[in-house]
Design a protein around this motif. Structure first.
Motif, short mmCIF file in Angstrom:
data_model
loop_
_atom_site.label_atom_id
_atom_site.label_comp_id
_atom_site.label_asym_id
_atom_site.label_seq_id
_atom_site.Cartn_x
_atom_site.Cartn_y
_atom_site.Cartn_z
N PRO B 255 7.44 18.73 -23.79
CA PRO B 255 6.85 18.71 -22.44
C PRO B 255 5.47 19.33 -22.36
O PRO B 255 4.66 18.94 -21.53
CB PRO B 255 7.86 19.50 -21.59
CG PRO B 255 8.71 20.25 -22.57
CD PRO B 255 8.72 19.45 -23.82
N ASN B 256 5.20 20.29 -23.22
CA ASN B 256 3.91 20.98 -23.17
C ASN B 256 2.92 20.44 -24.21
O ASN B 256 2.09 21.18 -24.72
CB ASN B 256 4.10 22.48 -23.40
CG ASN B 256 4.76 22.79 -24.74
OD1 ASN B 256 5.57 22.01 -25.21
ND2 ASN B 256 4.43 23.91 -25.34
N ILE B 257 3.03 19.14 -24.50
CA ILE B 257 2.20 18.57 -25.57
C ILE B 257 0.71 18.75 -25.32
O ILE B 257 -0.06 18.95 -26.25
CB ILE B 257 2.55 17.07 -25.79
CG1 ILE B 257 1.76 16.51 -26.98
CG2 ILE B 257 2.31 16.23 -24.56
CD1 ILE B 257 2.06 17.14 -28.28
N VAL B 258 0.29 18.70 -24.05
CA VAL B 258 -1.15 18.82 -23.76
C VAL B 258 -1.61 20.23 -24.15
O VAL B 258 -1.12 21.21 -23.63
CB VAL B 258 -1.44 18.58 -22.27
CG1 VAL B 258 -2.94 18.63 -22.01
CG2 VAL B 258 -0.89 17.25 -21.82
N GLY B 259 -2.52 20.27 -25.09
CA GLY B 259 -3.07 21.57 -25.50
C GLY B 259 -2.36 22.19 -26.70
O GLY B 259 -2.75 23.26 -27.15
N GLN B 261 -1.64 23.26 -30.23
CA GLN B 261 -2.37 23.35 -31.49
C GLN B 261 -1.37 23.31 -32.65
O GLN B 261 -0.17 23.44 -32.43
CB GLN B 261 -3.18 24.64 -31.53
CG GLN B 261 -4.17 24.74 -30.37
CD GLN B 261 -4.95 26.04 -30.34
OE1 GLN B 261 -4.67 26.96 -31.09
NE2 GLN B 261 -5.92 26.11 -29.46
N LYS B 263 -0.55 25.45 -34.67
CA LYS B 263 0.27 26.66 -34.81
C LYS B 263 1.49 26.63 -33.89
O LYS B 263 2.40 27.44 -34.05
CB LYS B 263 -0.58 27.90 -34.58
CG LYS B 263 -1.09 28.08 -33.18
CD LYS B 263 -2.12 29.20 -33.10
CE LYS B 263 -2.74 29.22 -31.71
NZ LYS B 263 -4.05 29.84 -31.70
N THR B 264 1.50 25.72 -32.90
CA THR B 264 2.69 25.60 -32.06
C THR B 264 3.46 24.30 -32.33
O THR B 264 4.62 24.20 -31.93
CB THR B 264 2.33 25.68 -30.56
OG1 THR B 264 1.24 24.80 -30.29
CG2 THR B 264 1.97 27.09 -30.16
N THR B 407 -11.64 15.50 -25.62
CA THR B 407 -11.50 15.33 -24.16
C THR B 407 -10.80 14.00 -23.86
O THR B 407 -9.96 13.92 -22.96
CB THR B 407 -12.89 15.39 -23.49
OG1 THR B 407 -13.49 16.63 -23.84
CG2 THR B 407 -12.79 15.28 -21.98
N VAL B 410 -7.02 14.40 -24.67
CA VAL B 410 -6.33 15.14 -23.60
C VAL B 410 -6.16 14.23 -22.38
O VAL B 410 -5.11 14.24 -21.72
CB VAL B 410 -7.10 16.44 -23.25
CG1 VAL B 410 -6.57 17.07 -21.98
CG2 VAL B 410 -7.01 17.43 -24.40
N GLN B 414 -2.68 13.16 -20.56
CA GLN B 414 -2.42 13.44 -19.15
C GLN B 414 -2.10 12.18 -18.36
O GLN B 414 -1.90 12.23 -17.16
CB GLN B 414 -3.63 14.16 -18.54
CG GLN B 414 -3.76 15.60 -19.03
CD GLN B 414 -5.08 16.26 -18.62
OE1 GLN B 414 -6.09 15.56 -18.46
NE2 GLN B 414 -5.07 17.56 -18.47
#
Lengths: 306, 435
Positions: B255-259, B261, B263-264, B407, B410, B414
């Motif tokens: 769910p938090n794919i936007v952003g 990196q 490391k996550t 950009t 992203v 979105q």
């Protein structure tokens, strides 16, 4: 033909000569080395920054910097990313002050009371301040992760099954970063306020209590005004830090998603050191410097007025 | 990535080091004088990397064999990119050798004239007879070439592959996807938000995701730049690749794919919270590390799924280069030769487990034993069609251009229109390149 008349040296008025002779120059001489050192350490970088901001300057290759006058500053006016990062920094700062100061004051008021474990709690408060921002930023990234993080689990325990996507939602990312910043630095505000509260005179409070003032009235009309100079000091320190914030933003989001959390200091870093636009970066740095200076001077003036 | 050094690694390393000495001495016997620059001191600036960490440990042996003493300055990648240009520009001669990643550095450094062309050293008596330049993969050598001239020596192969969780795929009786259509279908089928498992994950942070987007645009037949070096970001293939990237991650990503990196992203796959993952081959070290991974025995590796134009990974490689301003170029070349010889490549492989750039080592039992068999097979399948330096457009302002393309990434993550995002990126990059 012009007659050569010997020039008379300008005479220093007698009163000035007497003042110069009689004045004790010892303090000035003693201060001089420190003043020279300060001017060299603080003044030279600023002057050089101004010099760089007037040039188109690249580190790639051997070309000499090209003088562009105020071209870099003019370009800033048309740079949407710069303007957005500037506005975002002001938003970040306003949110930061709005959370840090009331929370710090509240914690200080609680710590003023005598209760079991107060000393331990005070020691615990120092922990976020002394922890490395970069390491703490990474810890928060993991804690806020919707799949692996503990925050989602804890919120789920209290019935919040769909919390916001803290760092991925463009509307939530700045408030989330402000919260992490507040977690780190509110204790500093609390400690400053604690010191201020400890120094407040007891008599006005006793008189107010005898006169029947309520706790709120004592806080509103005595504590707050008397503590205001210390609160303004705390506000000034936080203001400077918030306007310059970069570490947790760089580590936690890198300015993203997109540029949704890019602050002016982060933009400055990227432009100057990543995009190799040294002169343009210097112009951004000067704008940030002017902003911090103006805000600090404003608060100093406000402190004097109180 | 450095994996923990086990007893087996240490023994392997000792064996390889012995082999290095044994292999190098015949060169001396054949007349090559390794001591010709005895007493020379060199300054190398390198980034944090498994190979540079390994090479640092070889410097005392290098000093004993050649008489050359090296000041090996290791910096984080970002710091290297700031300090190295400063020194090369302001203090010519201060740096003799440096570590370079041409996909990032090449356009800027070659424009600045900071690379010493190496062909005149490679094809001369400055090079030991057994060093064997022809042993390097031709496709990998291209990553360190400017207009056909060698400017560095690639030390490893960094490709991208598909990592998958065998258990999760088996539970749904799904085969490993071989095409992008199959990848999309599998990702959707495996996506389980309630079970906290994403069907597929890769980078969602704009700047970083340029790297992981690259194979998707190549799979649709697009490229970063045209033959004149101008951006080609609004081409139909680019738009299709970008659209696919957005669609699969929106449909089956976390769910938090936007952003997100790297490391996550990798911990999600490593902790069995994602069924499939694409990124650099180096990540295998994280997945095979029993101290931190839950998928040590269940991770599988396959070539990147093919699109209409086939499967094309990126191919990048770090390597040592000589500073054009160095006053000790011959000695620097001797030191680079020593560290990149066949025997030393074997020793480096034993220590780092990173795919080697030499064919003889890559095809050896040493490599086959040091990494999983499916990783060997996947990289073998990919290497011929991989795009040298395809990680991003090879231009002077790489970071700024990556930001502009990021950009667009992203934007599609979105939910915005891919064509619009690609056209905006195209205009932005044209503007950046005009300066």
């Amino acid at each position: 033909m012009v007659a050569l008349v010997p020039q008379q040296p300008a005479r220093v008025p007698a009163t000035v000569r007497r003042w110069l002779w009689r004045r004790d120059w010892t303090p000035d001489l003693l201060l001089a080395p420190a003043l020279v050192a300060t001017a060299a350490v603080m003044g030279f970088p600023l002057v050089f920054l101004v010099y760089m901001s007037l040039h188109k300057w690249s580190l790639i290759g051997y070309a000499a910097p090209a003088f562009v006058g105020f071209g870099n500053f003019a370009a800033l006016l048309g740079d949407d990313r710069f303007i957005q990062s500037l506005l975002r920094t002001l938003y970040f700062t306003a949110l930061g002050l709005a959370t840090n100061l009331p929370a710090g004051l509240g914690i200080a008021l609680l710590l003023q009371r005598d209760f079991f474990g107060r000393g331990f709690l005070r020691a615990l408060l120092v922990f976020p301040m002394v922890a490395t921002p970069v390491a703490m930023g990474l810890v928060w990234v993991i804690m806020l992760d919707p799949s692996l993080g503990i925050i989602r689990y804890l919120l789920g325990c209290v019935g919040i099954s769909h919390p916001p996507l803290w760092l991925s939602d463009t509307n939530w990312v700045v408030p989330t970063l402000v919260l992490v910043d507040a977690w780190m630095w509110t204790p500093m505000v609390a400690l400053i306020c604690s010191a201020g509260l400890a120094a407040l005179p007891g008599e006005p409070f006793e008189a107010a209590t005898v006169d029947g003032a309520s706790a709120w009235q004592r806080f509103r009309y005595l504590t707050l005004p008397l503590l205001m100079p210390m609160l303004l000091v705390a506000a000034m320190l936080r203001l400077m830090d918030l306007l310059k914030v970069i570490d947790i933003v760089y580590v936690m989001t890198g300015g993203g998603p997109g540029h949704a959390s890019e602050t002016i200091n982060l933009y400055n870093y990227l432009v100057a050191l990543s995009y190799d636009k040294i002169g343009y970066g210097a112009a951004v740095a000067l704008v940030l410097f002017a902003l911090v200076l103006a805000a600090t001077l404003g608060l100093i003036r406000l402190r004097r007025a109180t | 990535m450095i994996s923990g050094c086990t007893r087996r690694d240490a023994l392997g390393f000792l064996a390889a080091a012995s082999a290095a000495i044994a292999l190098d001495r015949p060169a001396s016997a054949a007349g090559f004088d390794w001591k010709r620059y005895n007493g020379t001191e060199l300054h190398f600036m390198v980034s944090v990397h498994p190979w540079t960490a390994w090479a640092q440990k070889q410097l005392s042996a290098l000093a004993a064999e050649t008489g050359i003493k090296i000041n090996w300055e290791i910096l984080y990648e970002d710091q290297l990119r700031q300090k190295l240009p400063l020194l090369l520009r302001s203090d010519p001669g201060a740096v003799d050798g440096f570590f370079t990643l041409p996909s990032w550095d090449m356009a800027a450094f070659s424009r600045a004239g900071w690379y010493e062309p190496l062909d005149k050293y490679i094809h001369s008596d400055h090079t030991a007879p057994g060093w064997d330049f022809a042993d390097f993969f031709p496709n990998i050598l291209k990553t360190h070439q400017v207009k056909g001239e060698q400017i560095g020596i690639p030390i490893t192969i960094e490709l991208q592959t598909l990592f998958y969780n065998k258990t999760i795929l088996a539970a749904k009786q799904l085969a490993v996807p071989k095409t992008l259509t199959e990848l999309m279908a599998a990702a959707k089928a495996l996506n389980d938000p309630k079970g906290n498992v994403a069907g597929y994950v890769t980078r969602g942070d704009g700047v970083q995701a340029v790297y992981t987007l690259a194979p998707f645009i190549f799979a649709y037949g697009a490229r970063w730049l045209d033959d004149k070096g101008q951006p080609e970001l609004a081409s139909p293939g680019f738009v299709d690749g970008l659209r696919y990237y957005g669609e699969i991650l929106r449909a089956a990503g976390p769910p938090n794919i936007v952003g997100m990196q790297w490391k996550t992203t990798y911990p999600l796959f490593q902790q069995a919270h994602a069924a499939m993952f694409t990124d650099a081959t180096n990540f295998i070290a994280f997945f095979k590390d029993p101290t931190q991974s839950r998928i040590v025995d269940t991770v599988g590796v396959a070539p990147l799924p093919a699109g209409p134009a086939g499967s094309h990974s990126t191919l990048i490689s770090w390597g040592p280069a000589i500073a054009a301003s160095s006053k000790k170029k011959d000695a620097t070349w001797l030191a680079i030769q020593y560290l990149t010889s066949k025997a030393m490549t074997i020793a480096a492989l034993e220590a780092t487990h990173m795919p080697p750039s030499r064919q003889s080592v890559y095809n050896s039992d040493v490599y086959a034993k040091s990494v999983p068999a499916d990783l060997v097979a996947a990289t073998k399948a990919e290497i011929g069609a991989a795009v040298p330096n395809g990680a991003n457009p090879v231009v002077v302002p790489v970071p700024e251009v990556r930001s502009a393309i990021g950009t667009a990434i992203v934007s599609v993550l979105q939910g915005n229109d891919a064509r619009q995002a690609a056209e905006t990126a195209q205009q932005e990059v044209v503007k950046i390149l005009k300066g």
